[in-house]
Design a protein around this motif. Sequence first.
Motif, PDB file in Angstrom:
ATOM      1  N   UNK A   8       0.825  -1.217   0.000  1.00  0.00           N
ATOM      2  CA  UNK A   8       0.000   0.000   0.000  1.00  0.00           C
ATOM      3  C   UNK A   8       0.858   1.266   0.000  1.00  0.00           C
ATOM      4  N   UNK A   9       1.962   1.269   0.730  1.00  0.00           N
ATOM      5  CA  UNK A   9       2.838   2.440   0.762  1.00  0.00           C
ATOM      6  C   UNK A   9       3.459   2.657  -0.614  1.00  0.00           C
ATOM      7  N   UNK A  10       3.980   1.606  -1.204  1.00  0.00           N
ATOM      8  CA  UNK A  10       4.594   1.716  -2.527  1.00  0.00           C
ATOM      9  C   UNK A  10       3.585   2.209  -3.558  1.00  0.00           C
ATOM     10  N   UNK A  11       2.405   1.660  -3.521  1.00  0.00           N
ATOM     11  CA  UNK A  11       1.363   2.063  -4.461  1.00  0.00           C
ATOM     12  C   UNK A  11       1.062   3.553  -4.345  1.00  0.00           C
ATOM     13  N   UNK A  12       0.922   4.040  -3.112  1.00  0.00           N
ATOM     14  CA  UNK A  12       0.603   5.464  -2.907  1.00  0.00           C
ATOM     15  C   UNK A  12       1.777   6.364  -3.299  1.00  0.00           C
ATOM     16  N   UNK A  13       2.995   5.935  -2.999  1.00  0.00           N
ATOM     17  CA  UNK A  13       4.171   6.734  -3.378  1.00  0.00           C
ATOM     18  C   UNK A  13       4.241   6.837  -4.895  1.00  0.00           C
ATOM     19  N   UNK A  14       4.013   5.736  -5.581  1.00  0.00           N
ATOM     20  CA  UNK A  14       4.030   5.758  -7.055  1.00  0.00           C
ATOM     21  C   UNK A  14       2.978   6.723  -7.599  1.00  0.00           C
ATOM     22  N   UNK A  15       1.832   6.793  -6.963  1.00  0.00           N
ATOM     23  CA  UNK A  15       0.751   7.674  -7.410  1.00  0.00           C
ATOM     24  C   UNK A  15       0.987   9.137  -7.075  1.00  0.00           C
ATOM     25  N   UNK A  16       1.622   9.412  -5.953  1.00  0.00           N
ATOM     26  CA  UNK A  16       1.661  10.774  -5.440  1.00  0.00           C
ATOM     27  C   UNK A  16       3.008  11.494  -5.576  1.00  0.00           C
ATOM     28  N   UNK A  17       4.063  10.759  -5.854  1.00  0.00           N
ATOM     29  CA  UNK A  17       5.386  11.380  -5.873  1.00  0.00           C
ATOM     30  C   UNK A  17       5.551  12.376  -7.010  1.00  0.00           C
TER      31      UNK A  17
END
Length: 168
Positions: A139-148
């Motif tokens: 979940x953290x990786x997914x959100x970082x990929x979306x928001x970075x």
Amino acid sequence: MIQTILFATDMGLHTHYLLHHVNSLAEQYDARVIVVHVMEPPGHLGDAMVQSYLSDDSRKEFKQEGISRIIDGVKGRIVDVLEEEFIDGQQGLSKIRDVRVIPGKPVEVILREAAECSADMIILGSHGVDTTTPNMLGSVTSRILQMSRVPVYMVPLIRNFMAKAAVG
């Protein structure tokens, strides 16, 4: 040009594997590395235990000193892992400029730290320690990929590697 790499780690089994990618990219670009480990808040059970067993004064002291001691201990463990990884004389340790252990929510802290240190790239693994399904992103990786706002170098964690690391 990549001058600063933020390496977000949960200090899981795959940390050594990820460090090889971090070291390779840092050397290739002669970049400095900032290591970030986020400590999630203890949650309701932890808070309830502190509330139940400590007096008001002890709770205040625990929150001030206890968290600080935990952060220092985690930071020490991370430094030990880094030193152990680069004990064979690799120059990778010299690329690491800072190790930060920060309480908070992982996505928020990683993105904030990336902005604060002007990171040109974030490196992280595809799965955290809680991910049990190998074909799904954490979940953290997914959100970082979306928001970075900066490029993210996501290292896929190979199931065979993780199984070998757990055994050996």
